[in-house]
Design an enzyme around this catalytic site. Sequence first.
Site, PDB file in Angstrom:
ATOM      1  N   THR A  13       0.835  -1.211   0.000  1.00 41.22           N
ATOM      2  CA  THR A  13       0.000   0.000   0.000  1.00 41.22           C
ATOM      3  C   THR A  13       0.871   1.262   0.000  1.00 41.22           C
ATOM      4  O   THR A  13       0.758   2.116  -0.881  1.00 41.22           O
ATOM      5  CB  THR A  13      -0.916   0.003   1.251  1.00 41.22           C
ATOM      6  OG1 THR A  13      -1.713  -1.176   1.213  1.00 41.22           O
ATOM      7  CG2 THR A  13      -1.827   1.212   1.266  1.00 41.22           C
ATOM      8  N   ALA A  43      12.553  -3.829  -4.025  1.00 40.85           N
ATOM      9  CA  ALA A  43      12.359  -5.200  -3.526  1.00 40.85           C
ATOM     10  C   ALA A  43      10.917  -5.371  -3.076  1.00 40.85           C
ATOM     11  O   ALA A  43      10.355  -4.498  -2.406  1.00 40.85           O
ATOM     12  CB  ALA A  43      13.299  -5.469  -2.348  1.00 40.85           C
ATOM     13  N   LYS A 105       6.496   2.772  12.353  1.00 41.47           N
ATOM     14  CA  LYS A 105       6.417   3.287  13.737  1.00 41.47           C
ATOM     15  C   LYS A 105       6.779   2.222  14.755  1.00 41.47           C
ATOM     16  O   LYS A 105       7.395   2.516  15.786  1.00 41.47           O
ATOM     17  CB  LYS A 105       5.034   3.855  14.041  1.00 41.47           C
ATOM     18  CG  LYS A 105       3.860   2.919  13.743  1.00 41.47           C
ATOM     19  CD  LYS A 105       3.294   3.155  12.368  1.00 41.47           C
ATOM     20  CE  LYS A 105       2.419   2.010  11.931  1.00 41.47           C
ATOM     21  NZ  LYS A 105       1.384   2.394  10.992  1.00 41.47           N
ATOM     22  N   VAL A 132       4.187   8.646  11.975  1.00 40.51           N
ATOM     23  CA  VAL A 132       3.183   9.186  12.907  1.00 40.51           C
ATOM     24  C   VAL A 132       2.153  10.025  12.148  1.00 40.51           C
ATOM     25  O   VAL A 132       2.501  10.981  11.456  1.00 40.51           O
ATOM     26  CB  VAL A 132       3.849  10.070  13.995  1.00 40.51           C
ATOM     27  CG1 VAL A 132       2.794  10.551  14.998  1.00 40.51           C
ATOM     28  CG2 VAL A 132       4.952   9.309  14.715  1.00 40.51           C
ATOM     29  N   GLU A 190      -3.371  -2.162  10.182  1.00 38.09           N
ATOM     30  CA  GLU A 190      -2.082  -2.846  10.260  1.00 38.09           C
ATOM     31  C   GLU A 190      -2.251  -4.291   9.805  1.00 38.09           C
ATOM     32  O   GLU A 190      -3.375  -4.824   9.797  1.00 38.09           O
ATOM     33  CB  GLU A 190      -1.576  -2.838  11.706  1.00 38.09           C
ATOM     34  CG  GLU A 190      -1.287  -1.453  12.245  1.00 38.09           C
ATOM     35  CD  GLU A 190      -0.247  -0.730  11.409  1.00 38.09           C
ATOM     36  OE1 GLU A 190       0.897  -1.182  11.359  1.00 38.09           O
ATOM     37  OE2 GLU A 190      -0.579   0.285  10.788  1.00 38.09           O
ATOM     38  N   LYS A 205       3.174   5.377  18.064  1.00 40.09           N
ATOM     39  CA  LYS A 205       3.260   6.760  17.559  1.00 40.09           C
ATOM     40  C   LYS A 205       3.420   7.746  18.708  1.00 40.09           C
ATOM     41  O   LYS A 205       4.202   8.709  18.621  1.00 40.09           O
ATOM     42  CB  LYS A 205       2.009   7.076  16.741  1.00 40.09           C
ATOM     43  CG  LYS A 205       1.920   6.247  15.452  1.00 40.09           C
ATOM     44  CD  LYS A 205       0.522   6.279  14.856  1.00 40.09           C
ATOM     45  CE  LYS A 205       0.437   5.511  13.543  1.00 40.09           C
ATOM     46  NZ  LYS A 205      -0.950   5.264  13.118  1.00 40.09           N
ATOM     47  N   GLY A 302      -3.486   5.336   4.644  1.00 41.15           N
ATOM     48  CA  GLY A 302      -3.805   5.257   3.223  1.00 41.15           C
ATOM     49  C   GLY A 302      -2.553   5.457   2.382  1.00 41.15           C
ATOM     50  O   GLY A 302      -1.552   6.011   2.846  1.00 41.15           O
TER      51      GLY A 302
HETATM   52  N1  HSE Z   1      -2.971   1.348  10.761  1.00 39.19           N
HETATM   53  C1  HSE Z   1      -2.558   2.697  10.840  1.00 39.19           C
HETATM   54  C2  HSE Z   1      -3.773   3.572  11.123  1.00 39.19           C
HETATM   55  C3  HSE Z   1      -1.879   3.107   9.559  1.00 39.19           C
HETATM   56  O1  HSE Z   1      -4.891   3.116  10.921  1.00 39.19           O
HETATM   57  O2  HSE Z   1      -3.601   4.687  11.573  1.00 39.19           O
HETATM   58  C4  HSE Z   1      -1.186   4.431   9.621  1.00 39.19           C
HETATM   59  O3  HSE Z   1      -0.144   4.423  10.568  1.00 39.19           O
END
Ligand code: HSE
Length: 436
Positions: A13, A43, A105, A132, A190, A205, A302
Amino acid sequence: MSAVKVGLLGLGTVGGGTATVLLRNAEEIQRKLGRAIEISHVAGLGIAEQSIVDASKVKLTEDGFDVVNDPDVQIVIELIGGYTLAKDLVMKAIENGKHVVTANKALIATHGPEILKAANANGVNVAYEAAVAGGIPIIKALREGLAGNQIEWIAGIINGTGNFILTEMRDKGRDFDDVLKEAQALGYAEADPTFDVEGIDAAHKLTILASLAYGIELQFEKCYTEGISKITPDDVNYAQELGYSIKHLGITRKTDDGIELRVHPTLIPQKRLIANVDGVMNAVLVYGDAVGPTLYYGAGAGAEPTASAVVADIIDTVRTIDAPVEHKVPMLGFQTDSMADVPVMAIDDIETACYLRMTALDKPGVLAEISDVFAKHSISIEAVSQKEPAEGADKVHVVLLTQKVRESNMNAAIAEVENFDEIEGAVARIRVEQLG
Ligand code: HSE
């Protein structure tokens, strides 16, 4: 000037978003930088089938070590996430004298001390703006824009997935798991979504923000972390009736007793701007002694919002690529020999106001008994309301707002109340912050 060659680890992503932004905005970036940025080696798993980069001009591999060991690559962009492989690749890149840009992070919050030490020793930079709050340039704001301030506190919505879930549950009455699945499909969550809903991602974060704010070491293991999975629609509604919104906040504050470092659901007054930050959007409220409150808002997750921060870090790194270390912004904002040794406080020692919800038998004297317990523990009640029982039901919800109370006192009072025969199940507690 010749182009700067960058190697990309990961084309998922964020990696895909980064390649797209670098290619689409190449001309604009060159106008700003005075030289081009060239993706020279990438990679990723299944890389041969990808279509973002031009395979006739870019070396492709499934092995990240090919990239970090490539003598042509000057900056390694780590976007694979996770702790183990990412750490090995980043450490190898640093050892090979390459600058690193990462959105990871978890890596910075947990292995940051070792990684930054190695980077300092090798005279290279590790940049992590995308780690962050996605596209919000909060690291730059703290390290540079607010450098003249003593930071007093920070409160942020710093997990887009969690905020998206809470918003959809509140506005559309949607089911928790259903919204989580959508967040995964949209590329917000995540790899392990419990990191999002249990507050671990936000704690990573917040750990980074606290380091930047106070010049303390990264101490993820001391961050108090509580997720959003126990919030009920009743709590959302009762909070609204009281004039509050429930947000999953990361909060760090400097007090006379040490640094608060905590992630938990929080009631905040609806009139605050941050209470109206919905969906995948993040917002970070920073209070500096000189500037007062400042608020930073933008997409927290995103592909392209996160790529925006990654590309900004690449541009910054290129600008100072040959500069002596004293001309660079320190990676944690403070000189490495000037880090403060301030303790991070245990949650038991922190004081907050609280929202409590309990299920009580609808009979005389129960409220008086509850009040007695709170009085015994020196807890002042700010508001109390008993909700109408459902037709034919003999149990009611009792909702209380307390004034500020030390966490350990509140725990003792809750334990006593939960022991009453007239109280069913656990007492729900959500901390309250005025953020004013
Ligand atoms: N999983 C994280 C979120 C992605 O939803 O904030 C961005 O750090």
